[in-house]
Motif scaffolding. Structure first.
Motif, PDB file in Angstrom:
ATOM      1  N   TYR A  68       0.818  -1.214   0.000  1.00 35.22           N
ATOM      2  CA  TYR A  68       0.000   0.000   0.000  1.00 35.22           C
ATOM      3  C   TYR A  68       0.854   1.268   0.000  1.00 35.22           C
ATOM      4  O   TYR A  68       0.621   2.189  -0.793  1.00 35.22           O
ATOM      5  N   ILE A  69       1.855   1.301   0.869  1.00 36.73           N
ATOM      6  CA  ILE A  69       2.708   2.490   0.947  1.00 36.73           C
ATOM      7  C   ILE A  69       3.517   2.665  -0.336  1.00 36.73           C
ATOM      8  O   ILE A  69       3.668   3.782  -0.847  1.00 36.73           O
ATOM      9  N   GLY A  70       4.016   1.551  -0.890  1.00 38.81           N
ATOM     10  CA  GLY A  70       4.769   1.627  -2.144  1.00 38.81           C
ATOM     11  C   GLY A  70       3.944   2.188  -3.278  1.00 38.81           C
ATOM     12  O   GLY A  70       4.418   3.038  -4.062  1.00 38.81           O
ATOM     13  N   SER A  71       2.692   1.757  -3.387  1.00 38.67           N
ATOM     14  CA  SER A  71       1.795   2.262  -4.431  1.00 38.67           C
ATOM     15  C   SER A  71       1.499   3.745  -4.215  1.00 38.67           C
ATOM     16  O   SER A  71       1.436   4.529  -5.175  1.00 38.67           O
ATOM     17  N   SER A  72       1.329   4.139  -2.958  1.00 39.18           N
ATOM     18  CA  SER A  72       1.045   5.543  -2.646  1.00 39.18           C
ATOM     19  C   SER A  72       2.221   6.433  -3.031  1.00 39.18           C
ATOM     20  O   SER A  72       2.042   7.517  -3.597  1.00 39.18           O
ATOM     21  N   ILE A  73       3.439   5.969  -2.729  1.00 35.33           N
ATOM     22  CA  ILE A  73       4.630   6.746  -3.084  1.00 35.33           C
ATOM     23  C   ILE A  73       4.743   6.899  -4.593  1.00 35.33           C
ATOM     24  O   ILE A  73       5.107   7.977  -5.100  1.00 35.33           O
ATOM     25  N   LEU A  74       4.411   5.849  -5.337  1.00 36.98           N
ATOM     26  CA  LEU A  74       4.453   5.923  -6.804  1.00 36.98           C
ATOM     27  C   LEU A  74       3.483   6.989  -7.320  1.00 36.98           C
ATOM     28  O   LEU A  74       3.832   7.771  -8.223  1.00 36.98           O
ATOM     29  N   ILE A  75       2.298   7.064  -6.756  1.00 36.80           N
ATOM     30  CA  ILE A  75       1.316   8.072  -7.165  1.00 36.80           C
ATOM     31  C   ILE A  75       1.825   9.473  -6.847  1.00 36.80           C
ATOM     32  O   ILE A  75       1.666  10.406  -7.654  1.00 36.80           O
ATOM     33  N   LEU A  76       2.456   9.629  -5.688  1.00 37.46           N
ATOM     34  CA  LEU A  76       2.991  10.941  -5.322  1.00 37.46           C
ATOM     35  C   LEU A  76       4.129  11.352  -6.267  1.00 37.46           C
ATOM     36  O   LEU A  76       4.260  12.534  -6.604  1.00 37.46           O
ATOM     37  N   ILE A  77       4.928  10.394  -6.690  1.00 37.40           N
ATOM     38  CA  ILE A  77       5.991  10.692  -7.663  1.00 37.40           C
ATOM     39  C   ILE A  77       5.387  11.144  -8.994  1.00 37.40           C
ATOM     40  O   ILE A  77       5.857  12.111  -9.610  1.00 37.40           O
ATOM     41  N   LEU A  78       4.334  10.454  -9.433  1.00 42.97           N
ATOM     42  CA  LEU A  78       3.665  10.813 -10.694  1.00 42.97           C
ATOM     43  C   LEU A  78       2.991  12.182 -10.614  1.00 42.97           C
ATOM     44  O   LEU A  78       2.815  12.852 -11.628  1.00 42.97           O
ATOM     45  N   ASN A  79       2.618  12.582  -9.396  1.00 42.25           N
ATOM     46  CA  ASN A  79       1.955  13.882  -9.206  1.00 42.25           C
ATOM     47  C   ASN A  79       2.809  14.801  -8.334  1.00 42.25           C
ATOM     48  O   ASN A  79       2.290  15.551  -7.510  1.00 42.25           O
ATOM     49  N   TYR A  80       4.117  14.742  -8.534  1.00 44.71           N
ATOM     50  CA  TYR A  80       5.052  15.457  -7.668  1.00 44.71           C
ATOM     51  C   TYR A  80       4.785  16.961  -7.607  1.00 44.71           C
ATOM     52  O   TYR A  80       5.020  17.616  -6.590  1.00 44.71           O
ATOM     53  N   ASP A  81       4.283  17.531  -8.718  1.00 46.15           N
ATOM     54  CA  ASP A  81       4.046  18.973  -8.762  1.00 46.15           C
ATOM     55  C   ASP A  81       2.872  19.404  -7.887  1.00 46.15           C
ATOM     56  O   ASP A  81       2.686  20.600  -7.631  1.00 46.15           O
ATOM     57  N   GLN A  82       2.074  18.440  -7.405  1.00 43.45           N
ATOM     58  CA  GLN A  82       0.921  18.758  -6.563  1.00 43.45           C
ATOM     59  C   GLN A  82       1.192  18.543  -5.075  1.00 43.45           C
ATOM     60  O   GLN A  82       0.318  18.816  -4.238  1.00 43.45           O
ATOM     61  N   ILE A  83       2.390  18.075  -4.733  1.00 42.82           N
ATOM     62  CA  ILE A  83       2.671  17.757  -3.333  1.00 42.82           C
ATOM     63  C   ILE A  83       2.716  19.015  -2.467  1.00 42.82           C
ATOM     64  O   ILE A  83       2.091  19.078  -1.397  1.00 42.82           O
ATOM     65  N   ILE A  84       3.457  20.033  -2.904  1.00 45.53           N
ATOM     66  CA  ILE A  84       3.536  21.277  -2.121  1.00 45.53           C
ATOM     67  C   ILE A  84       2.158  21.937  -2.018  1.00 45.53           C
ATOM     68  O   ILE A  84       1.738  22.330  -0.919  1.00 45.53           O
ATOM     69  N   PRO A  85       1.396  22.078  -3.137  1.00 43.27           N
ATOM     70  CA  PRO A  85       0.032  22.622  -3.020  1.00 43.27           C
ATOM     71  C   PRO A  85      -0.844  21.802  -2.074  1.00 43.27           C
ATOM     72  O   PRO A  85      -1.710  22.360  -1.395  1.00 43.27           O
ATOM     73  N   ALA A  86      -0.611  20.494  -2.018  1.00 36.98           N
ATOM     74  CA  ALA A  86      -1.399  19.633  -1.122  1.00 36.98           C
ATOM     75  C   ALA A  86      -1.154  20.017   0.341  1.00 36.98           C
ATOM     76  O   ALA A  86      -2.095  20.148   1.126  1.00 36.98           O
ATOM     77  N   PHE A  87       0.117  20.207   0.692  1.00 33.05           N
ATOM     78  CA  PHE A  87       0.437  20.608   2.066  1.00 33.05           C
ATOM     79  C   PHE A  87      -0.109  21.998   2.370  1.00 33.05           C
ATOM     80  O   PHE A  87      -0.532  22.278   3.503  1.00 33.05           O
ATOM     81  N   GLU A  88      -0.109  22.873   1.371  1.00 35.77           N
ATOM     82  CA  GLU A  88      -0.679  24.210   1.565  1.00 35.77           C
ATOM     83  C   GLU A  88      -2.167  24.115   1.882  1.00 35.77           C
ATOM     84  O   GLU A  88      -2.670  24.828   2.769  1.00 35.77           O
ATOM     85  N   LEU A  89      -2.886  23.223   1.186  1.00 35.44           N
ATOM     86  CA  LEU A  89      -4.315  23.025   1.456  1.00 35.44           C
ATOM     87  C   LEU A  89      -4.536  22.465   2.860  1.00 35.44           C
ATOM     88  O   LEU A  89      -5.466  22.889   3.562  1.00 35.44           O
ATOM     89  N   ILE A  90      -3.691  21.523   3.253  1.00 40.48           N
ATOM     90  CA  ILE A  90      -3.837  20.892   4.572  1.00 40.48           C
ATOM     91  C   ILE A  90      -3.718  21.929   5.683  1.00 40.48           C
ATOM     92  O   ILE A  90      -4.574  22.015   6.576  1.00 40.48           O
TER      93      ILE A  90
ATOM     94  N   CYS B  63      -1.675   6.841   7.126  1.00 39.46           N
ATOM     95  CA  CYS B  63      -2.774   7.793   6.937  1.00 39.46           C
ATOM     96  C   CYS B  63      -2.343   8.980   6.067  1.00 39.46           C
ATOM     97  O   CYS B  63      -3.117   9.485   5.257  1.00 39.46           O
ATOM     98  N   THR B  64      -1.102   9.412   6.254  1.00 40.55           N
ATOM     99  CA  THR B  64      -0.592  10.519   5.434  1.00 40.55           C
ATOM    100  C   THR B  64      -0.544  10.129   3.963  1.00 40.55           C
ATOM    101  O   THR B  64      -0.881  10.935   3.081  1.00 40.55           O
ATOM    102  N   MET B  65      -0.143   8.901   3.677  1.00 38.07           N
ATOM    103  CA  MET B  65      -0.110   8.435   2.291  1.00 38.07           C
ATOM    104  C   MET B  65      -1.503   8.494   1.663  1.00 38.07           C
ATOM    105  O   MET B  65      -1.677   8.999   0.550  1.00 38.07           O
ATOM    106  N   THR B  66      -2.501   7.989   2.381  1.00 34.62           N
ATOM    107  CA  THR B  66      -3.871   8.013   1.855  1.00 34.62           C
ATOM    108  C   THR B  66      -4.342   9.444   1.639  1.00 34.62           C
ATOM    109  O   THR B  66      -4.894   9.782   0.589  1.00 34.62           O
ATOM    110  N   GLY B  67      -4.124  10.291   2.650  1.00 39.11           N
ATOM    111  CA  GLY B  67      -4.572  11.674   2.563  1.00 39.11           C
ATOM    112  C   GLY B  67      -3.926  12.428   1.413  1.00 39.11           C
ATOM    113  O   GLY B  67      -4.606  13.139   0.665  1.00 39.11           O
ATOM    114  N   LEU B  68      -2.618  12.274   1.260  1.00 41.50           N
ATOM    115  CA  LEU B  68      -1.917  12.977   0.185  1.00 41.50           C
ATOM    116  C   LEU B  68      -2.361  12.491  -1.192  1.00 41.50           C
ATOM    117  O   LEU B  68      -2.504  13.292  -2.128  1.00 41.50           O
TER     118      LEU B  68
END
Length: 462
Positions: free
Chosen positions: A220-242, A314-319
């Protein structure tokens, strides 16, 4: 029924309970001088390396297997469906409040496991029994046995909901949607598998958990990390929303009424507790079975479970939900990513994974839900039987086993919203007696911890 449960939950998870939960965690953090931060690395070393001294200590299972059994109870559908529910109902800011309750909850989890080891007893089968009911009665005194009985009753009842009904219901929903297996068929399969494992006792359950949990987490965590890599440009905006929506409302859009800060706090805290169980006292029901030369060691190991569940899983799911735009309950009016506004819980997380990884992503979530849920069912059986044993004695534990397995089947054909509401109610009812017990015994927690770390030998081992 759903309306009644929602009204009850509005009271149980209102300001008094949230203050008690967060306040206990903060109080213990202060008393322990931030131990969950300063001793975290040492705690992970204890959890994942073998200690020759502990191998010959009193107990039923190793520190590692005790942790894996505890994680089996925590790493369940609360980390998939629960996080999705929290974010859609409370907005991205709910994840911030999940982090907060997780970090202070590490001190709470440490305290629960420490007291479990100190006040554990041997039953007639030669196995250890522990839990809040024992440290309340034996630690505070016999005059408070009524409080111990209340915890045991609520926890045995909660096991049928949070640990069983919620999990089997979600598994059945996924089996139907992803693999077209009718709910009753899933129920029969779960009953057979659960019976084969749980009636083998604590050692068989901990052995199964020791295999299941690491494999599930890596997938589960490995798959989540792969999705975050594919959407790397949205990670900082995601933390801003949080961080933004942890303190400011989510705007209304279209037919979406918006989300106020109080909702972010309530859903973040309640689902955070549901996922990491800090404050519920469940870790104390298994920590007493661990072989260890000192209670503090097992308490530190147990503490790592909350970090793994909340700060990692939980952070992986949320992100993933946020970077893919599937956090938006309006169906995409706010996030700009159009999706079905009717999706909820596990189905929403599955859709978010599918948006990045295609059908493979959806199946990963489906398989994770099934295995996460099943491991939680077998772990919570341990919790329920420990409480039932305290209330009625070992002679009637088999009766609880029959009730538990029956509930496993019934959960596959019940309404999801009602089951989730019931789980929230049960959580609160078992949390309150446990937190009261921890506050009464804080001097024991502090003194035992200070004595352990004052020992030069232990400082060298660190």
């Amino acid at each position: 029924m759903l309306e009644i449960l929602n009204r009850i939950n509005a009271v149980l998870w209102g300001p008094p309970s949230l203050i008690l939960l967060a306040g206990t965690g903060l109080f213990l953090t202060f008393q322990l001088k931030g131990l969950q931060f300063s001793k975290l690395w040492y705690a992970f070393r204890l959890a994942f390396t073998k200690d020759k001294e502990d191998a010959g200590a009193e107990g039923d299972v190793s520190n590692f297997k005790a942790l894996m059994t505890s994680l089996a109870g925590m790493i369940g559908n609360g980390n998939i469906a629960g996080v999705a529910t929290a974010i859609t109902l409370g907005g991205p800011g709910a994840l911030f409040w999940m982090w907060l309750v997780g970090l202070v909850g590490m001190a709470t989890k440490y305290a629960e496991a420490l007291l479990a080891q100190i006040y554990r007893v041997k039953n007639d089968y030669g196995e250890y029994s522990s839990g809040p009911m024992y440290y309340i009665e034996r630690g505070i005194g016999p005059k408070f046995k009524w409080l111990a009985v209340l915890f045991a009753f609520f926890a045995a009842f909660a096991a049928l909901g949070i640990g069983n009904g919620v999990q089997s219901n979600t598994i059945a929903d996924v089996m139907d949607n992803s693999f077209f297996v009718p709910g009753w068929v899933t129920g029969v399969i779960l009953v057979i598998l659960t019976g084969l494992i749980v009636f083998g006792g604590i050692k068989r359950i901990s052995s199964v958990a020791g295999v299941f949990v690491p494999v599930m987490a890596i997938l589960y965590i490995g798959s989540s990390i792969l999705i975050l890599i594919l959407n790397y440009d949205q990670i900082i905006p995601a933390f801003e929303l949080i961080f933004k929506h942890a303190f400011t409302p989510v705007s209304a859009a279209g037919g979406f009424s918006g989300i106020v800060v109080a909702q972010a706090m309530q859903h973040g805290v309640s689902k955070g507790v549901f996922s990491n169980e800090a404050g519920l006292g469940t870790v104390a029901l298994i920590a007493g079975n661990a072989r260890t030369t000192h209670p503090v060691k097992q308490a530190l190991v147990a503490m790592t479970g909350t970090f793994i569940v909340t700060i990692v899983v939980c952070t992986m799911t949320g992100l993933v939900l946020i970077v893919t735009g599937f956090w938006d309950a309006s169906g995409g009016l706010l996030s700009g990513v159009e999706h079905d506004p009717g999706l909820e819980a596990g189905a929403l997380t599955s859709a978010a994974f599918g948006a990045s990884l295609g059908v493979v992503g959806e199946y990963i979530v489906s398989i994770s839900v099934i295995f996460f849920g099943f491991s939680t069912i077998i772990a919570w059986y341990v919790y329920g039987t420990k409480c039932f044993e305290y209330l009625f004695g070992l002679r009637y534990v088999a009766v609880y086993g029959v009730i538990y397995i029956t509930a496993t089947f019934l959960g596959t054909v019940m309404d999801l919203s009602t089951v989730w509401a019931f789980a929230d109610t049960a959580n609160a009812l078992m949390m309150i007696p446990n937190l009261i017990g921890l506050l009464f015994l804080y001097k024991v927690i502090r003194t035992e911890t200070q004595k352990f770390f004052a020992n030069p030998v232990e400082r060298i081992n660190m």
